[in-house]
Write a protein that holds these residues in place. Structure first.
Motif, short mmCIF file in Angstrom:
data_model
loop_
_atom_site.label_atom_id
_atom_site.label_comp_id
_atom_site.label_asym_id
_atom_site.label_seq_id
_atom_site.Cartn_x
_atom_site.Cartn_y
_atom_site.Cartn_z
N UNK A 56 0.71 -1.28 0.01
CA UNK A 56 -0.10 -0.06 0.06
C UNK A 56 0.85 1.40 -0.04
N UNK A 57 1.84 1.01 0.81
CA UNK A 57 2.84 2.42 0.88
C UNK A 57 3.31 2.60 -0.62
N UNK A 58 3.88 1.80 -1.14
CA UNK A 58 4.41 1.79 -2.48
C UNK A 58 3.41 2.26 -3.53
N UNK A 59 2.27 1.65 -3.54
CA UNK A 59 1.19 2.11 -4.38
C UNK A 59 0.78 3.71 -4.14
N UNK A 60 0.92 4.02 -2.99
CA UNK A 60 0.57 5.47 -2.52
C UNK A 60 1.70 6.42 -3.08
N UNK A 61 3.06 5.87 -2.99
CA UNK A 61 4.06 6.42 -3.53
C UNK A 61 3.90 6.60 -4.89
N UNK A 62 3.71 5.90 -5.72
CA UNK A 62 3.76 5.87 -7.12
C UNK A 62 2.54 6.83 -7.58
N UNK A 63 1.48 6.64 -6.78
CA UNK A 63 0.38 7.70 -7.25
C UNK A 63 0.63 9.00 -6.97
N UNK A 64 1.33 9.25 -5.84
CA UNK A 64 1.69 10.75 -5.41
C UNK A 64 2.81 11.18 -6.35
N UNK A 65 3.57 10.27 -6.93
CA UNK A 65 4.73 10.70 -7.87
C UNK A 65 4.04 10.98 -9.30
N UNK A 66 2.98 10.24 -9.71
CA UNK A 66 2.41 10.58 -10.89
C UNK A 66 1.70 11.90 -10.62
#
Length: 69
Positions: A56-66
């Motif tokens: 979940x943390x990685x997914x949130x980080x990817x979405x925030x980076x986008x």
């Protein structure tokens, strides 16, 4: 020397004891298998509990980076 009746009674008693021991052994094997299955389930749950927050943390980080692009 013993009579046939005494010998037959003794043999029945021995067979009964062996049967009881076999039943107990089967029960212990089943219990051991259940405990092993429970241990596998517990390991899977523990692994999932550890990996889920990371994913979940990685997914949130990817979405925030986008979103920053």
């Amino acid at each position: 020397m013993v009579t046939k009746d005494v010998y037959a009674a003794d043999q029945r008693a021995v067979e009964q004891r062996i049967g009881t021991l076999e039943d107990d052994l089967d029960e212990l094997r089943e219990q051991r298998e259940r405990e092993a299955a429970d241990a596998r389930t517990n390991r899977r749950l523990a692994l999932s509990a550890l990996l889920a927050p990371i994913v979940v943390a990685l997914l949130v980080a990817v979405l925030l980076a986008k979103l920053d692009l």
